[in-house]
Design a protein around this motif. Structure first.
Motif, PDB file in Angstrom:
ATOM      1  N   HIS A  99     -97.579  48.339  26.971  1.00 27.82           N
ATOM      2  CA  HIS A  99     -98.239  49.638  26.808  1.00 27.82           C
ATOM      3  C   HIS A  99     -97.364  50.579  25.982  1.00 27.82           C
ATOM      4  O   HIS A  99     -97.815  51.187  25.005  1.00 27.82           O
ATOM      5  N   ILE A 100     -96.118  50.682  26.335  1.00 24.80           N
ATOM      6  CA  ILE A 100     -95.221  51.613  25.650  1.00 24.80           C
ATOM      7  C   ILE A 100     -94.886  51.142  24.225  1.00 24.80           C
ATOM      8  O   ILE A 100     -94.808  51.958  23.296  1.00 24.80           O
ATOM      9  N   ILE A 101     -94.755  49.821  24.012  1.00 22.21           N
ATOM     10  CA  ILE A 101     -94.530  49.309  22.651  1.00 22.21           C
ATOM     11  C   ILE A 101     -95.728  49.661  21.757  1.00 22.21           C
ATOM     12  O   ILE A 101     -95.561  50.150  20.631  1.00 22.21           O
ATOM     13  N   ALA A 102     -96.946  49.464  22.294  1.00 21.26           N
ATOM     14  CA  ALA A 102     -98.162  49.781  21.518  1.00 21.26           C
ATOM     15  C   ALA A 102     -98.262  51.281  21.276  1.00 21.26           C
ATOM     16  O   ALA A 102     -98.653  51.724  20.186  1.00 21.26           O
ATOM     17  N   VAL A 103     -97.880  52.090  22.263  1.00 20.51           N
ATOM     18  CA  VAL A 103     -97.879  53.545  22.114  1.00 20.51           C
ATOM     19  C   VAL A 103     -96.976  53.957  20.940  1.00 20.51           C
ATOM     20  O   VAL A 103     -97.355  54.780  20.111  1.00 20.51           O
ATOM     21  N   ASN A 125    -104.841  51.200  14.034  1.00 23.61           N
ATOM     22  CA  ASN A 125    -106.017  50.777  14.821  1.00 23.61           C
ATOM     23  C   ASN A 125    -105.680  49.700  15.859  1.00 23.61           C
ATOM     24  O   ASN A 125    -106.013  49.854  17.043  1.00 23.61           O
ATOM     25  N   PRO A 126    -104.990  48.589  15.443  1.00 22.62           N
ATOM     26  CA  PRO A 126    -104.664  47.574  16.472  1.00 22.62           C
ATOM     27  C   PRO A 126    -103.787  48.143  17.597  1.00 22.62           C
ATOM     28  O   PRO A 126    -103.984  47.816  18.769  1.00 22.62           O
ATOM     29  N   ALA A 127    -102.815  49.016  17.243  1.00 22.82           N
ATOM     30  CA  ALA A 127    -101.928  49.592  18.262  1.00 22.82           C
ATOM     31  C   ALA A 127    -102.715  50.464  19.238  1.00 22.82           C
ATOM     32  O   ALA A 127    -102.459  50.452  20.447  1.00 22.82           O
ATOM     33  N   MET A 128    -103.717  51.185  18.732  1.00 22.98           N
ATOM     34  CA  MET A 128    -104.551  52.014  19.612  1.00 22.98           C
ATOM     35  C   MET A 128    -105.309  51.130  20.611  1.00 22.98           C
ATOM     36  O   MET A 128    -105.337  51.421  21.816  1.00 22.98           O
ATOM     37  N   ILE A 129    -105.853  50.022  20.100  1.00 21.85           N
ATOM     38  CA  ILE A 129    -106.633  49.112  20.960  1.00 21.85           C
ATOM     39  C   ILE A 129    -105.742  48.505  22.056  1.00 21.85           C
ATOM     40  O   ILE A 129    -106.119  48.486  23.238  1.00 21.85           O
TER      41      ILE A 129
END
Ligand code: HEM
Length: 147
Positions: free
Chosen positions: A16-20, A63-67
């Motif tokens: 979650h935090i890496i994607a954030v 976009n991918p990171a948001m998903i």
């Protein structure tokens, strides 16, 4: 569904935090590109280069990171049953703001792509501050949980 993640809970929180971090990188960099793009001549080599940079940054990172942020975040919400937590309600409210900003960035990218930009460099500098303020609020709600 409380606790359904079991051993994977902390791995999902790390994801979650890496994607954030990747999502916020895109949200903070895109308006910078729009500032410089709005200062360049339509059809110029510079403008065409900005189009490629903006399309790749949005499609392959932001976009991918948001998903992934949403998928891991919702899994965490079910795992810890955050639904009745006031800090989570505040976080979701700021997230709506982040989503609206993301959608606006995508719309402006499409306008730049057809040389139909309608905003000034000053406008994009101001818009650069919006995700910064939202991000600060979201992190405080998620970590400090002030209510
Ligand atoms: C997109 C939708 C999002 C959802 C559904 C969501 C959901 C959650 C949930 C339920 C937790 C708590 C996990 C726990 O108690 O262990 C959490 C943790 C966290 N979230 Fe999100 N989140 C989202 C977006 C974001 C964003 C955009 C940021 C930062 C800008 C963020 C930053 C954090 C941080 C730093 C933590 C760790 C807090 C801790 O250490 O307990 N989240 N998220």
């Amino acid at each position: 569904m409380v606790g359904f993640l079991g051993e994977a809970y902390l791995w999902v929180k790390a994801l979650h935090i890496i994607a954030v971090i990747a999502w916020m990188a895109g949200m903070l960099y895109l308006p910078r590109l729009y500032v410089y793009h709005s200062e360049s001549e339509p059809h110029s080599i510079q403008s065409e280069t900005f189009k490629v940079m903006e399309r790749r940054l949005l499609r392959y990172i932001t976009n991918p990171a948001m998903i992934v942020t949403w998928a891991a975040g919702l899994a965490l919400a079910f795992n810890v049953d955050a639904w009745s937590e006031p800090w989570f309600h505040a976080k979701l409210t700021f997230l709506v703001g982040m989503q609206v900003t993301h959608a606006a960035y995508a719309r402006w990218r499409r306008q730049f792509a057809v040389d139909q930009n309608r905003h000034s460099p000053r406008f994009y500098r101001m818009m650069n501050e919006v995700p910064t303020v939202l991000m600060i609020g979201i992190v405080i709600f998620a970590i400090v949980r002030p209510f």
